[in-house]
Design a protein around this motif. Structure first.
Motif, mmCIF file in Angstrom:
data_model
loop_
_atom_site.group_PDB
_atom_site.id
_atom_site.type_symbol
_atom_site.label_atom_id
_atom_site.label_comp_id
_atom_site.label_asym_id
_atom_site.label_seq_id
_atom_site.Cartn_x
_atom_site.Cartn_y
_atom_site.Cartn_z
ATOM 1 N N THR A 1 -3.466 -1.133 7.353
ATOM 2 C CA THR A 1 -2.368 -0.184 7.558
ATOM 3 C C THR A 1 -2.146 0.729 6.356
ATOM 4 O OG1 THR A 1 -0.762 -1.784 6.729
ATOM 5 C CG2 THR A 1 -1.223 -1.792 9.104
ATOM 6 N N LEU A 2 -2.692 0.370 5.193
ATOM 7 C CA LEU A 2 -2.589 1.157 3.958
ATOM 8 C C LEU A 2 -1.159 1.275 3.454
ATOM 9 C CD1 LEU A 2 -5.052 4.073 4.820
ATOM 10 C CD2 LEU A 2 -5.522 2.047 3.464
ATOM 11 N N VAL A 3 -0.293 0.400 3.921
ATOM 12 C CA VAL A 3 1.102 0.447 3.468
ATOM 13 C C VAL A 3 1.209 0.040 2.004
ATOM 14 C CG1 VAL A 3 3.422 -0.469 3.910
ATOM 15 C CG2 VAL A 3 1.887 0.002 5.815
ATOM 16 N N PHE A 4 0.262 -0.749 1.512
ATOM 17 C CA PHE A 4 0.326 -1.215 0.132
ATOM 18 C C PHE A 4 0.179 -0.073 -0.876
ATOM 19 C CE2 PHE A 4 -4.122 -1.239 1.315
ATOM 20 C CZ PHE A 4 -4.765 -0.739 0.208
ATOM 21 N N LEU A 5 -0.240 1.109 -0.430
ATOM 22 C CA LEU A 5 -0.365 2.243 -1.352
ATOM 23 C C LEU A 5 0.978 2.867 -1.693
ATOM 24 C CD1 LEU A 5 -3.495 4.069 0.125
ATOM 25 C CD2 LEU A 5 -3.396 2.636 -1.916
ATOM 26 N N ASN A 6 1.990 2.613 -0.879
ATOM 27 C CA ASN A 6 3.313 3.213 -1.088
ATOM 28 C C ASN A 6 4.091 2.407 -2.119
ATOM 29 O OD1 ASN A 6 5.533 4.840 -0.838
ATOM 30 N ND2 ASN A 6 6.225 3.953 1.103
ATOM 31 N N GLN A 7 3.583 2.377 -3.357
ATOM 32 C CA GLN A 7 4.220 1.657 -4.454
ATOM 33 C C GLN A 7 4.065 2.501 -5.720
ATOM 34 O OE1 GLN A 7 3.478 -2.840 -4.297
ATOM 35 N NE2 GLN A 7 1.643 -2.028 -3.293
ATOM 36 N N THR A 8 5.052 3.324 -5.992
ATOM 37 C CA THR A 8 4.963 4.215 -7.149
ATOM 38 C C THR A 8 4.938 3.440 -8.453
ATOM 39 O OG1 THR A 8 6.177 5.873 -5.881
ATOM 40 C CG2 THR A 8 6.020 6.198 -8.254
ATOM 41 N N ASN A 9 5.768 2.416 -8.553
ATOM 42 C CA ASN A 9 5.797 1.630 -9.791
ATOM 43 C C ASN A 9 4.460 0.940 -10.056
ATOM 44 O OD1 ASN A 9 8.480 2.353 -10.133
ATOM 45 N ND2 ASN A 9 9.245 0.539 -9.045
ATOM 46 N N ARG A 10 3.808 0.502 -8.992
ATOM 47 C CA ARG A 10 2.521 -0.171 -9.173
ATOM 48 C C ARG A 10 1.426 0.838 -9.559
ATOM 49 N NH1 ARG A 10 1.035 -5.053 -9.009
ATOM 50 N NH2 ARG A 10 -1.064 -5.730 -8.407
ATOM 51 N N ILE A 11 1.532 2.063 -9.090
ATOM 52 C CA ILE A 11 0.582 3.098 -9.516
ATOM 53 C C ILE A 11 0.728 3.352 -11.010
ATOM 54 C CG2 ILE A 11 -0.041 5.522 -9.267
ATOM 55 C CD1 ILE A 11 0.719 5.347 -6.342
ATOM 56 N N HIS A 12 1.979 3.415 -11.485
ATOM 57 C CA HIS A 12 2.206 3.590 -12.923
ATOM 58 C C HIS A 12 1.677 2.390 -13.704
ATOM 59 C CE1 HIS A 12 5.792 6.489 -11.985
ATOM 60 N NE2 HIS A 12 4.609 6.993 -11.647
ATOM 61 N N ALA A 13 1.873 1.202 -13.156
ATOM 62 C CA ALA A 13 1.353 0.012 -13.838
ATOM 63 C C ALA A 13 -0.170 0.011 -13.871
ATOM 64 C CB ALA A 13 1.875 -1.246 -13.136
ATOM 65 N N TRP A 14 -0.799 0.565 -12.827
ATOM 66 C CA TRP A 14 -2.267 0.645 -12.824
ATOM 67 C C TRP A 14 -2.775 1.558 -13.942
ATOM 68 C CZ3 TRP A 14 -5.018 5.177 -11.095
ATOM 69 C CH2 TRP A 14 -6.399 5.022 -11.099
#
Length: 705
Positions: free
Chosen positions: A277-290
């Protein structure tokens, strides 16, 4: 991307060099090269003794020698090869440790107490006296033949199992997590039949072999790699990026891009389910952590920029063509694209600072003009000598590599082309070079290079003597390994390009006694820097175009900063600007040119006569009175009134205030007709009157008759 076992921690990694530096802190370059050679198996073991007990024969090709030992299986032969390479690498590490290098040795492979036991692939057999009975000898020979036949069967079954495993992986990747019941059942039945086969039960792939390995310990869950919609979408993206006819270089670039995207998906999908479903991409904080995790991995800013650019392009592709299983709304996808753009913008300053630091480091590697001239002169003397030796009976591959090194050094110091230009130069392109009748110059057009889409073919102009070197080498190429079927000018025993051309170039550079250990890029940087500070802007543009690179690219990556001498010259220019008479424009009165004000039209009053030609205009005298004195007129010098005082003059009428005209009033205003139009109307009316008079006169005459 291939993965290897780390020789220190025995874990699987794709970026082995980065792993050795970051995780094991291997800072010694020589030690890191030896460990990478041990991990990849690319170790030269010429002159090694055969490790098989009872043989011990020295040979230059241990792989060919082991084929004669039919009593060994393929796995045992590979084990013997690996032990030979490991023993040689450990001996080199021990020799490196004995030199007491400045950068300490981190690995302890040569200090292990059970080193000798670990390097023995086979157990020594006790020497026993052979029986003199002919029957025993015949039986021994029969047993050896049986062992050889059994080993061949084992090898056949092992190869069949490997092929079956590969088919299983392909089927499992193609199958969907949903709606692929028949294919899944057939695959499971096939695997269960193989696992239940007693003949193949001895050699079975481990569970880690059936799963794709990555360079990180955390992996995407199994369903995302095997047959899920996410994996299919990533493969579709790979196909879209490859295009219909990808080159090997483009394929490598796309594989690297897919690797970075999968690293991003691995991080984002950790601990999540329902990945299709690709819902796991909707995480802005996790993108910053990456992004923060990339910095913690001690990646350079430019490397982080590549990661973010690849992921940003992937998200744009996702937003334009989402898969059917995607549950992300358009708003969320637009937000993800905007977030990646923001991250890229935040990296610009750090990337610029990193490039400036790298550019500063390049200044120490810039070659002087004397060094480049010395390279040209010495290479010009050495190339004919090497060709004479190649044309004699003592032609060897070592002389061939010397010719490659000196020829590429001569061309690089002359034109500053990239190494890929020389590697991709075809024999056909050299033979098709045309000689100019006036200048006697041979022009070689090399079509395949990095920037051929912008600059077209890379060109090399050679004199008659220089082109004669190439003709002499092509005349003897059939005597060298791979010369008969060669396609490239710098060919090898295979049909591929010469990937070690930079090695041969550095060896030739060292043999000429020149300072440093430069690369083709260092020479390119040096020539671009000298061209900037020596030639005019037009000549520099010509050189840049011939080198197949943009001037802006040269200023950004190649051209170095000013030297100390050049900075002093610029300082003298600043000091010269402060000398002499001050010619500043401060305090100088500026005379403005007298501008005529446009005459203003005033709406006619109600008491005026019915003039339909428009409102009356003020006369020039009235306008002059309204304007009053101009800015440049002096009150004391105004013609006849120059002798009178200011209070004796007649008062200057104030300008009439222009009435405000609303849109409704603009509609009700009478139509304005120009004087020219009025005259035309009067002439037409006069002509009509004359015409009517003529008609009446004709009618009167007819009536009298």
């Amino acid at each position: 991307m291939p993965t290897f076992n780390c020789p220190l921690c025995t874990r699987m990694y794709a970026r082995m060099s980065q792993h050795l530096v970051v995780f094991h802190k291997v800072q010694n370059k020589d030690e890191r090269k030896l460990l990478l050679a041990l991990a990849s198996g690319r170790t030269n073991i010429q002159g090694c003794l055969c490790p098989v007990p009872g043989c011990g024969k020295p040979t230059t090709r241990i792989d060919r020698h082991l084929k004669r030992h039919t009593e060994l299986t393929i796995s045992e032969k590979e084990t013997a090869m690996w032990h030979c390479k490991r023993k040689l690498v450990i001996e080199k590490i021990a020799a490196l440790r004995a030199t007491n290098p400045e950068v300490p040795i981190v690995s302890t492979l040569d200090l292990s107490p059970d080193l000798d036991e670990a390097d023995v692939p086979f157990e020594e057999e006790d020497d026993e006296e052979e029986c003199s009975n002919p029957g025993c000898k015949t039986k021994i020979e029969n047993l050896r033949l049986q062992i050889s036949s059994l080993n061949s069967k084992v090898d056949t079954l092992t190869s069949a199992l490997n092929e079956l495993t590969q088919k299983y992986r392909r089927l499992k990747r193609r199958s969907e997590s949903r709606g692929a019941g028949r294919l899944t059942k057939e695959t499971r039945r096939l695997i269960s039949s193989v696992e239940s086969d007693p003949h193949t039960s001895t050699v079975q792939p481990s569970s880690t072999d059936l799963e794709p390995s990555t360079s990180q310990q955390t992996q995407i869950p199994e369903e995302s790699f095997h047959g899920s919609a996410l994996n299919k979408f990533v493969e579709d993206y790979r196909t879209n990026q490859l295009g219909p006819d990808p080159s090997p270089k483009h394929t490598d670039n796309v594989n690297a891009k897919i690797y970075r995207i999968k690293k991003f998906l691995t991080y984002m999908a950790k601990g999540k389910s329902g990945l299709s479903t690709l819902v796991f991409l909707n995480q802005t904080n996790r993108i910053h952590a990456w992004v923060t995790s990339l910095r913690h991995a001690q990646m350079k800013e430019t490397t982080i920029e590549y990661y973010i650019q690849n992921v940003s392009h992937f998200i744009s592709y996702l937003a334009e063509t989402p898969p059917p299983s995607c549950r992300l709304s358009k708003t969320v996808l637009i937000g993800l694209k905007r977030e990646m753009q923001t991250i890229k913008k935040s990296l610009k300053r750090k990337v610029a600072m990193h490039r400036t630091a790298v550019k500063t480091q390049k200044e120490s590697r810039v070659l002087s003009k004397d060094t480049l001239l010395k390279c040209l002169s010495q290479a010009k003397q050495a190339i004919p000598t090497i060709l004479n030796l190649l044309e004699s009976d003592v032609a060897t591959t070592a002389l061939q590599w010397q010719f490659y090194g000196h020829m590429s050094a001569y061309l690089a110091a002359l034109y500053g082309h990239r190494g890929g230009v020389f590697q991709n130069m075809l024999i056909k392109e050299v033979e098709e070079a045309k000689e100019s009748e006036s200048e006697h110059i041979f022009l070689i057009n090399i079509m395949s290079h990095k920037t051929n889409q912008v600059f077209g073919p890379a060109q090399i102009a050679l004199t008659r003597e220089e082109y004669g070197w190439m003709e002499r080498f092509l005349a003897i190429r059939k005597r060298l390994p791979g010369g008969k079927t060669a396609k490239f000018f710098f060919f090898t025993s295979t049909t591929n390009i010469c990937k070690k051309l930079i090695t041969y170039f550095r060896e030739a550079w060292k043999s000429m006694g020149l300072p440093g250990n430069p690369s083709f890029t260092d020479i390119r940087t040096s020539i671009a820097s000298h061209a900037k500070f020596t030639h005019s802007e037009d000549d520099r543009m010509k050189i840049a175009k011939f080198m197949c690179h943009d001037v802006q690219t040269a200023d950004r990556f190649y051209v170095t900063n000013l030297s100390t001498k050049q900075a002093i010259e610029h300082r003298m220019l600043f000091e010269a600007a402060l000398q002499g008479v001050d010619v500043s424009s401060a305090g100088v009165k500026r005379h403005r040119r007298k501008m005529e004000r446009p005459r203003k039209r005033v709406k006619a009053s109600e008491g005026d006569s019915g003039d339909t030609s428009g409102s009356p205009e003020k006369s020039p005298e009235t306008n002059q009175g309204e304007e009053g004195l101009s800015e440049t007129d002096d009150p004391g010098q105004s013609g006849e009134d120059s002798g009178t005082s200011s209070h004796d003059r007649s008062p200057v009428p104030s300008p009439t205030k222009t009435p405000v005209i609303t849109p409704m009033r603009r509609k009700l205003r009478p139509r304005r007709i120009s004087p020219t139009s009025i005259q035309m109307v009067k002439k037409i009316a006069q002509m009509k009157k004359v015409k009517n008079k003529v008609k009446r006169a004709i009618l009167k005459r007819k009536a009298k008759k």
